[in-house]
Design an enzyme around this catalytic site. Structure first.
Site, short mmCIF file in Angstrom:
data_model
loop_
_atom_site.label_atom_id
_atom_site.label_comp_id
_atom_site.label_asym_id
_atom_site.label_seq_id
_atom_site.Cartn_x
_atom_site.Cartn_y
_atom_site.Cartn_z
N GLY A 47 -91.10 4.23 40.19
CA GLY A 47 -90.78 5.65 40.07
C GLY A 47 -91.86 6.54 39.49
N GLU A 102 -93.36 6.84 32.26
CA GLU A 102 -92.11 6.58 32.97
C GLU A 102 -91.67 7.82 33.74
OE1 GLU A 102 -90.13 4.97 34.54
OE2 GLU A 102 -88.86 3.69 33.33
N ASP A 103 -90.90 7.61 34.79
CA ASP A 103 -90.41 8.76 35.56
C ASP A 103 -89.24 9.44 34.85
OD1 ASP A 103 -88.71 6.58 35.99
OD2 ASP A 103 -88.54 6.87 38.15
N ASP A 106 -83.15 7.51 31.05
CA ASP A 106 -81.73 7.76 31.33
C ASP A 106 -80.90 7.06 30.26
OD1 ASP A 106 -79.59 8.68 32.94
OD2 ASP A 106 -79.54 6.83 34.06
N LYS A 134 -83.01 12.48 30.33
CA LYS A 134 -81.58 12.79 30.49
C LYS A 134 -80.86 12.32 29.23
CE LYS A 134 -80.37 11.97 35.31
NZ LYS A 134 -79.73 10.96 36.20
N PHE A 155 -78.02 13.24 39.51
CA PHE A 155 -78.94 12.26 40.08
C PHE A 155 -80.03 12.98 40.87
CE2 PHE A 155 -80.61 8.78 42.54
CZ PHE A 155 -80.66 7.78 41.58
N VAL A 156 -81.26 12.79 40.43
CA VAL A 156 -82.38 13.52 41.03
C VAL A 156 -83.33 12.59 41.78
CG1 VAL A 156 -82.30 15.42 39.36
CG2 VAL A 156 -83.71 13.41 38.85
N ASP A 162 -86.44 7.77 43.41
CA ASP A 162 -85.78 7.39 44.66
C ASP A 162 -84.27 7.35 44.53
OD1 ASP A 162 -85.77 5.00 42.93
OD2 ASP A 162 -84.93 4.01 44.69
N ARG A 168 -88.85 9.28 47.65
CA ARG A 168 -89.95 9.30 46.67
C ARG A 168 -91.05 10.28 47.08
NH1 ARG A 168 -89.18 4.92 43.13
NH2 ARG A 168 -88.33 3.02 44.04
P1 IMP Z 1 -82.40 3.58 32.30
O1 IMP Z 1 -82.66 2.12 32.07
O2 IMP Z 1 -80.93 3.86 32.51
O3 IMP Z 1 -83.01 4.50 31.28
O4 IMP Z 1 -82.98 3.91 33.73
C1 IMP Z 1 -84.29 4.15 33.95
C2 IMP Z 1 -84.60 4.05 35.41
O5 IMP Z 1 -83.46 4.36 36.22
C3 IMP Z 1 -85.63 5.05 35.82
O6 IMP Z 1 -86.93 4.54 35.65
C4 IMP Z 1 -85.29 5.31 37.26
O7 IMP Z 1 -85.91 4.36 38.08
C5 IMP Z 1 -83.81 5.14 37.34
N1 IMP Z 1 -83.09 6.44 37.26
C6 IMP Z 1 -82.33 6.93 36.26
N2 IMP Z 1 -81.84 8.14 36.55
C7 IMP Z 1 -82.31 8.44 37.78
C8 IMP Z 1 -82.17 9.60 38.64
O8 IMP Z 1 -81.52 10.61 38.35
N3 IMP Z 1 -82.82 9.51 39.83
C9 IMP Z 1 -83.56 8.44 40.23
N4 IMP Z 1 -83.72 7.35 39.45
C10 IMP Z 1 -83.10 7.36 38.24
MG MG Z 2 -88.22 3.83 37.40
#
Ligand code: IMP
Ligand code: MG
Length: 184
Positions: A47, A102-103, A106, A134, A155-156, A162, A168
């Site tokens: 990402g 990181e992208d 979340d 987020k 969700f973006v 992606d 992407r």
């Molecule tokens: P986390 O482990 O829940 O913090 O998730 C992190 C990863 O989830 C990110 O690096 C993204 O790849 C994916 N992710 C979380 N939210 C989104 C979103 O809104 N769009 C796309 N990918 C997301």
């Molecule tokens: Mg990612």
């Protein structure tokens, strides 16, 4: 909006111009904070690949880059909490000033795990730079040192992010129409 990807975008959240302007400011800030140093930027694939490319070009200090891949979502839109390293770094981070790029932050599950792994390798310093945050969805206590934009719980996709490996290559960040993931 006209093309086959764009018909699934509800609206643009962050335009190309907004992304470019903000990343320029982030590059200046990181360049000032790391003046006299040579940070190693670690991109979390897939990402962050576009953000990484633009952020590194916004730096006015020398840096090195490395890449790592961890499992996250599969084709769903929520994190599992189970994280696996799919591709490890090529170089050692021992004694290096590491910035993880990181992208989106979340739930924090992915980075909480990754930071434990990286900290155990004894970098000189370890910081987190995320394009999007987020905070409303956080379950793990993790905070980014550099945040591009704080975003709502939608969700973006686009600019590297992606849904099911698609979108992407959109040049902006858009909110995906919920019907796209609700029907699959
Ligand atoms: P986390 O482990 O829940 O913090 O998730 C992190 C990863 O989830 C990110 O690096 C993204 O790849 C994916 N992710 C979380 N939210 C989104 C979103 O809104 N769009 C796309 N990918 C997301
Ligand atoms: Mg990612």
């Amino acid at each position: 909006m006209s093309n086959i990807m764009e018909k699934n975008i509800d609206h643009v959240l962050l335009s190309e111009e907004e992304l470019r302007d903000r990343i320029r400011v982030m590059g200046d800030q990181i360049s000032a904070d790391y003046a006299g140093k040579e940070p190693m930027l670690v991109s979390v694939l897939r990402g962050s690949y576009i953000f990484m490319a633009d952020l590194t070009r916004a730096l006015s200090i020398p840096c090195t880059v490395d890449f790592m891949a961890v499992s996250s979502y599969g084709s769903g839109t929520t994190s599992s909490g189970q994280v696996n390293i799919i591709k490890d770094l090529s170089d050692s981070i021992e004694g290096k000033d590491v910035i993880v790029v990181e992208d989106i932050l979340d739930s924090g599950n992915t980075l909480h795990y990754l930071f434990q792994v990286l900290q155990a390798r004894h970098p000189a310093s370890l910081r987190l730079c995320t394009l999007l945050d987020k905070p409303s969805r956080r379950v793990k206590p993790i905070k980014a040192d550099y945040v591009g934009f704080t975003v709502p719980d939608k969700f973006v996709v686009g600019y590297g992010l992606d849904y099911d490996e698609r979108y992407r290559n959109l040049p902006y960040i858009g909110v995906l129409k919920p019907q796209v993931y609700q029907n699959s």
